[in-house]
Scaffold this active site. Structure first.
Site, PDB file in Angstrom:
ATOM      1  N   THR A 130      57.663 -13.106  12.398  1.00 34.65           N
ATOM      2  CA  THR A 130      58.693 -14.152  12.538  1.00 34.65           C
ATOM      3  C   THR A 130      59.020 -14.813  11.202  1.00 34.65           C
ATOM      4  OG1 THR A 130      59.075 -16.344  13.488  1.00 34.65           O
ATOM      5  CG2 THR A 130      56.794 -15.733  13.193  1.00 34.65           C
ATOM      6  N   ASP A 131      60.228 -15.350  11.107  1.00 34.53           N
ATOM      7  CA  ASP A 131      60.609 -16.110   9.909  1.00 34.53           C
ATOM      8  C   ASP A 131      59.797 -17.400   9.773  1.00 34.53           C
ATOM      9  OD1 ASP A 131      61.774 -17.561  12.000  1.00 34.53           O
ATOM     10  OD2 ASP A 131      63.812 -17.494  11.188  1.00 34.53           O
ATOM     11  N   GLU A 132      59.170 -17.837  10.873  1.00 35.30           N
ATOM     12  CA  GLU A 132      58.443 -19.116  10.830  1.00 35.30           C
ATOM     13  C   GLU A 132      57.258 -19.078   9.875  1.00 35.30           C
ATOM     14  OE1 GLU A 132      57.777 -21.310  14.336  1.00 35.30           O
ATOM     15  OE2 GLU A 132      59.584 -20.573  15.294  1.00 35.30           O
ATOM     16  N   TYR A 156      51.133 -21.896  15.894  1.00 31.35           N
ATOM     17  CA  TYR A 156      51.764 -20.608  16.219  1.00 31.35           C
ATOM     18  C   TYR A 156      52.089 -19.832  14.941  1.00 31.35           C
ATOM     19  CZ  TYR A 156      55.638 -17.372  16.926  1.00 31.35           C
ATOM     20  OH  TYR A 156      56.442 -16.263  16.869  1.00 31.35           O
ATOM     21  N   LYS A 160      50.593 -16.293  13.290  1.00 31.29           N
ATOM     22  CA  LYS A 160      51.406 -15.110  12.979  1.00 31.29           C
ATOM     23  C   LYS A 160      51.255 -14.732  11.500  1.00 31.29           C
ATOM     24  CE  LYS A 160      54.061 -13.241  15.371  1.00 31.29           C
ATOM     25  NZ  LYS A 160      53.900 -12.098  16.335  1.00 31.29           N
ATOM     26  N   ASN A 185      65.333 -16.555  15.010  1.00 32.07           N
ATOM     27  CA  ASN A 185      65.300 -16.868  16.447  1.00 32.07           C
ATOM     28  C   ASN A 185      66.147 -15.885  17.254  1.00 32.07           C
ATOM     29  OD1 ASN A 185      64.479 -19.395  15.126  1.00 32.07           O
ATOM     30  ND2 ASN A 185      64.557 -20.212  17.198  1.00 32.07           N
ATOM     31  N   PRO A 280      56.147 -32.476  16.668  1.00 32.49           N
ATOM     32  CA  PRO A 280      55.353 -32.706  15.450  1.00 32.49           C
ATOM     33  C   PRO A 280      55.444 -31.484  14.516  1.00 32.49           C
ATOM     34  CG  PRO A 280      54.028 -33.056  17.445  1.00 32.49           C
ATOM     35  CD  PRO A 280      55.330 -32.463  17.887  1.00 32.49           C
TER      36      PRO A 280
HETATM   37  P1  NAD Z   1      57.269 -13.656  25.012  1.00 31.79           P
HETATM   38  O1  NAD Z   1      56.395 -14.855  25.030  1.00 31.79           O
HETATM   39  O2  NAD Z   1      58.517 -13.627  25.833  1.00 31.79           O
HETATM   40  O3  NAD Z   1      56.418 -12.373  25.471  1.00 31.79           O
HETATM   41  C1  NAD Z   1      55.120 -12.127  25.039  1.00 31.79           C
HETATM   42  C2  NAD Z   1      54.532 -10.996  25.886  1.00 31.79           C
HETATM   43  O4  NAD Z   1      53.220 -10.719  25.393  1.00 31.79           O
HETATM   44  C3  NAD Z   1      54.383 -11.348  27.372  1.00 31.79           C
HETATM   45  O5  NAD Z   1      54.807 -10.270  28.169  1.00 31.79           O
HETATM   46  C4  NAD Z   1      52.898 -11.586  27.528  1.00 31.79           C
HETATM   47  O6  NAD Z   1      52.409 -11.307  28.834  1.00 31.79           O
HETATM   48  C5  NAD Z   1      52.322 -10.636  26.491  1.00 31.79           C
HETATM   49  N1  NAD Z   1      50.985 -11.025  26.037  1.00 31.79           N
HETATM   50  C6  NAD Z   1      50.578 -12.250  25.619  1.00 31.79           C
HETATM   51  N2  NAD Z   1      49.271 -12.223  25.316  1.00 31.79           N
HETATM   52  C7  NAD Z   1      48.856 -10.940  25.513  1.00 31.79           C
HETATM   53  C8  NAD Z   1      47.604 -10.286  25.369  1.00 31.79           C
HETATM   54  N3  NAD Z   1      46.512 -10.936  24.949  1.00 31.79           N
HETATM   55  N4  NAD Z   1      47.520  -8.971  25.676  1.00 31.79           N
HETATM   56  C9  NAD Z   1      48.611  -8.296  26.123  1.00 31.79           C
HETATM   57  N5  NAD Z   1      49.812  -8.867  26.282  1.00 31.79           N
HETATM   58  C10 NAD Z   1      49.943 -10.175  25.973  1.00 31.79           C
HETATM   59  O7  NAD Z   1      57.581 -13.388  23.486  1.00 31.79           O
HETATM   60  P2  NAD Z   1      58.912 -12.839  22.786  1.00 31.79           P
HETATM   61  O8  NAD Z   1      59.849 -13.954  22.568  1.00 31.79           O
HETATM   62  O9  NAD Z   1      59.368 -11.611  23.485  1.00 31.79           O
HETATM   63  O10 NAD Z   1      58.324 -12.449  21.346  1.00 31.79           O
HETATM   64  C11 NAD Z   1      57.786 -11.159  21.117  1.00 31.79           C
HETATM   65  C12 NAD Z   1      57.247 -11.104  19.702  1.00 31.79           C
HETATM   66  O11 NAD Z   1      58.264 -11.400  18.770  1.00 31.79           O
HETATM   67  C13 NAD Z   1      56.123 -12.111  19.429  1.00 31.79           C
HETATM   68  O12 NAD Z   1      55.156 -11.478  18.636  1.00 31.79           O
HETATM   69  C14 NAD Z   1      56.808 -13.229  18.664  1.00 31.79           C
HETATM   70  O13 NAD Z   1      55.908 -13.856  17.773  1.00 31.79           O
HETATM   71  C15 NAD Z   1      57.879 -12.462  17.916  1.00 31.79           C
HETATM   72  N6  NAD Z   1      59.086 -13.236  17.606  1.00 31.79           N
HETATM   73  C16 NAD Z   1      59.823 -13.825  18.588  1.00 31.79           C
HETATM   74  C17 NAD Z   1      60.996 -14.499  18.274  1.00 31.79           C
HETATM   75  C18 NAD Z   1      61.847 -15.163  19.319  1.00 31.79           C
HETATM   76  O14 NAD Z   1      62.823 -15.812  18.957  1.00 31.79           O
HETATM   77  N7  NAD Z   1      61.558 -15.033  20.584  1.00 31.79           N
HETATM   78  C19 NAD Z   1      61.406 -14.599  16.947  1.00 31.79           C
HETATM   79  C20 NAD Z   1      60.616 -14.016  15.959  1.00 31.79           C
HETATM   80  C21 NAD Z   1      59.480 -13.322  16.311  1.00 31.79           C
HETATM   81  O1  TDX Z   2      63.564 -28.512  24.588  1.00 35.29           O
HETATM   82  C1  TDX Z   2      63.787 -28.196  23.397  1.00 35.29           C
HETATM   83  N1  TDX Z   2      64.559 -28.998  22.617  1.00 35.29           N
HETATM   84  C2  TDX Z   2      64.833 -28.750  21.300  1.00 35.29           C
HETATM   85  O2  TDX Z   2      65.536 -29.517  20.648  1.00 35.29           O
HETATM   86  C3  TDX Z   2      63.256 -26.994  22.808  1.00 35.29           C
HETATM   87  C4  TDX Z   2      62.401 -26.060  23.611  1.00 35.29           C
HETATM   88  C5  TDX Z   2      63.545 -26.739  21.476  1.00 35.29           C
HETATM   89  N2  TDX Z   2      64.282 -27.599  20.736  1.00 35.29           N
HETATM   90  C6  TDX Z   2      64.552 -27.285  19.313  1.00 35.29           C
HETATM   91  C7  TDX Z   2      63.321 -26.994  18.479  1.00 35.29           C
HETATM   92  C8  TDX Z   2      63.844 -26.005  17.458  1.00 35.29           C
HETATM   93  O3  TDX Z   2      64.440 -26.705  16.385  1.00 35.29           O
HETATM   94  O4  TDX Z   2      65.317 -26.072  19.290  1.00 35.29           O
HETATM   95  C9  TDX Z   2      64.922 -25.230  18.200  1.00 35.29           C
HETATM   96  C10 TDX Z   2      64.451 -23.901  18.750  1.00 35.29           C
HETATM   97  O5  TDX Z   2      63.240 -24.139  19.450  1.00 35.29           O
HETATM   98  P1  TDX Z   2      62.443 -22.947  20.192  1.00 35.29           P
HETATM   99  O6  TDX Z   2      63.368 -22.258  21.131  1.00 35.29           O
HETATM  100  O7  TDX Z   2      61.174 -23.521  20.703  1.00 35.29           O
HETATM  101  O8  TDX Z   2      62.206 -21.926  18.984  1.00 35.29           O
HETATM  102  P2  TDX Z   2      61.472 -22.077  17.566  1.00 35.29           P
HETATM  103  O9  TDX Z   2      60.483 -23.161  17.561  1.00 35.29           O
HETATM  104  O10 TDX Z   2      62.547 -22.112  16.518  1.00 35.29           O
HETATM  105  O11 TDX Z   2      60.702 -20.658  17.533  1.00 35.29           O
HETATM  106  C11 TDX Z   2      61.355 -19.452  17.993  1.00 35.29           C
HETATM  107  O12 TDX Z   2      61.793 -18.674  16.926  1.00 35.29           O
HETATM  108  C12 TDX Z   2      60.828 -18.053  16.137  1.00 35.29           C
HETATM  109  C13 TDX Z   2      60.420 -18.628  18.880  1.00 35.29           C
HETATM  110  O13 TDX Z   2      59.964 -19.425  19.945  1.00 35.29           O
HETATM  111  C14 TDX Z   2      59.282 -18.067  18.114  1.00 35.29           C
HETATM  112  O14 TDX Z   2      58.497 -17.195  18.935  1.00 35.29           O
HETATM  113  C15 TDX Z   2      59.821 -17.281  16.954  1.00 35.29           C
HETATM  114  O15 TDX Z   2      58.780 -16.843  16.151  1.00 35.29           O
END
Ligand code: NAD
Ligand code: TDX
Length: 342
Positions: A130-132, A156, A160, A185, A280
């Site tokens: 992730t970019d985070e 988190y 990562k 995201n 936070p």
């Molecule tokens: P998600 O939370 O929707 O899905 C995570 C999946 O992993 C779920 O199906 C869960 O059951 C499974 N899982 C969790 N713990 C596990 C374990 N111990 N063993 C086996 N399976 C397990 O997540 P997502 O949004 O699909 O993200 C997928 C990946 O991409 C993550 O690694 C996340 O860090 C990365 N990522 C997500 C975003 C985003 O915006 N969603 C952005 C950048 C990177």
């Molecule tokens: O209720 C909310 N209100 C709000 O203002 C929530 C859930 C989020 N937010 C804000 C926080 C962030 O600035 O919106 C922005 C996006 O929040 P999230 O959807 O929680 O994403 P973020 O924290 O940016 O992280 C996401 O992108 C990078 C994914 O959850 C991560 O898994 C990924 O690595």
């Protein structure tokens, strides 16, 4: 070609499995997922009938379970499995270290024993990061590049970043053909409604308040999940081992911009917006520079944010059953705890 996808019942993993099975009908896909609150087999409805799709319920940090899956002769692995929600990591960091760091180590060890380097792929172990991990940008800071410092802000993102360093160490020390992608995201169909976009869409559809953290001016660089899947495919098949690739959608928007856009499209009033206490350690801005993957692999995003958001809103409108079932289950306890007194 036998591809192991971990975390394939989550948001991005399930989209990736759909994408790959449609493109490579001859590929065998093994989905290892322990079905946490975020894992949902409904995300795979339809594809779960393909004879070359196999689901295994198991934890990536359980080495026996992982080695059993590798025993079928895995050629390459894409690791999506993770605890992925920043707010949950602030409440309870332990499981983030267990899954995101220890789980990745378990997979790396198994891959070291079994993966032959892929055959059809250049990369044997693709870590979805992730970019985070880069931390927060100032308003005029240049977008993140692959060699920027790692300065994670939340448990988190720290977990990562730890996993990323371990993955690179397995390349340097053991020569495992790894690659890391760091994307911005994601949004799109099947995203769990704890994340900003699906939370706001579904709350708006239920005429519930939209909880905006702080002043709502934090910036995220939105990437449609299909564009992400195409980038992952390219890195897996043609990426250079040992490399990191940033993936971003050129989609910088403030959270308030996103919320205004979706209220407008859904025809809901602005007074649903409710400003709540900030997160936070809330990162102010993320922006990704995707020049490397564009130059080396020819990737660029196809969705504009407006098109992608409209498609995503339509999906949530057409798939009420999917999210209503989630929102009426144990998610209600989470929502009360997270937003009840905020
Ligand atoms: P998600 O939370 O929707 O899905 C995570 C999946 O992993 C779920 O199906 C869960 O059951 C499974 N899982 C969790 N713990 C596990 C374990 N111990 N063993 C086996 N399976 C397990 O997540 P997502 O949004 O699909 O993200 C997928 C990946 O991409 C993550 O690694 C996340 O860090 C990365 N990522 C997500 C975003 C985003 O915006 N969603 C952005 C950048 C990177
Ligand atoms: O209720 C909310 N209100 C709000 O203002 C929530 C859930 C989020 N937010 C804000 C926080 C962030 O600035 O919106 C922005 C996006 O929040 P999230 O959807 O929680 O994403 P973020 O924290 O940016 O992280 C996401 O992108 C990078 C994914 O959850 C991560 O898994 C990924 O690595």
């Amino acid at each position: 070609m036998r591809l192991l996808v971990t975390g394939g019942a989550g948001f991005i993993g399930s989209n990736f499995i759909r994408y790959m099975l449609a493109r490579y009908p001859e590929m065998e896909i093994y989905n290892l997922d322990n079905l946490t609150y975020a894992g949902n087999l409904e995300n795979l409805k339809g594809v779960d009938q393909s004879p070359n799709y196999h689901f295994i319920k198991g934890d990536i940090s359980d080495s026996e379970a992982v080695e059993e899956v590798f025993a079928v002769g895995i050629d390459a692995l894409v690791n999506f499995a993770a605890e992925s929600h920043v707010d949950r990591s602030i409440k309870d960091p332990g499981i983030f270290l267990q899954t995101n760091v220890q789980g990745t180590r378990t997979l790396l060890d198994a891959a070291l024993k079994r993966t032959g380097g892929g055959g059809a792929t250049t990369v044997g172990f693709l870590q979805v990061s992730t970019d985070e991990v880069y931390g927060s940008l100032g308003p005029d800071g240049p977008a993140f590049k692959e060699n920027d410092l790692l300065l994670p802000s939340s448990p988190y993102s720290a977990s990562k970043a730890g996993a990323d360093l371990l993955v690179l160490a397995y390349f340097k020390t053991y020569g495992l053909p790894v690659a890391i992608t760091r994307c911005s995201n994601n949004y799109g169909p099947y995203q769990f409604p704890e994340k900003l976009i699906p939370l706001m869409i579904t709350n708006a559809l239920e005429d519930k308040p939209l909880p905006v953290y702080g002043d709502g001016l934090n910036v995220r660089d939105w990437l449609h999940v299909d564009d992400h899947c195409r980038a992952l495919e390219m890195v897996l098949l043609k990426g250079r081992p040992g490399e990191i690739y940033n993936i971003g959608g050129h989609g910088e928007r403030t959270n308030l911009d996103v919320v205004h856009l979706l209220l407008e499209h859904l025809g809901r009033p602005e007074n649903l917006i409710k400003y709540v206490k900030d997160r936070p350690g809330h990162d102010r801005r993320y922006a990704i520079d995707p020049a490397k993957i564009t130059k080396e692999l020819g990737w660029s995003p196809r969705f504009t944010f407006e098109e992608g958001l409209k498609q995503t809103m339509d999906w949530y409108l057409d798939n009420r059953c999917w999210w209503e079932r989630i929102k009426s289950g144990e998610y209600t306890d989470y929502y009360r705890e997270m937003y009840g007194t905020r």
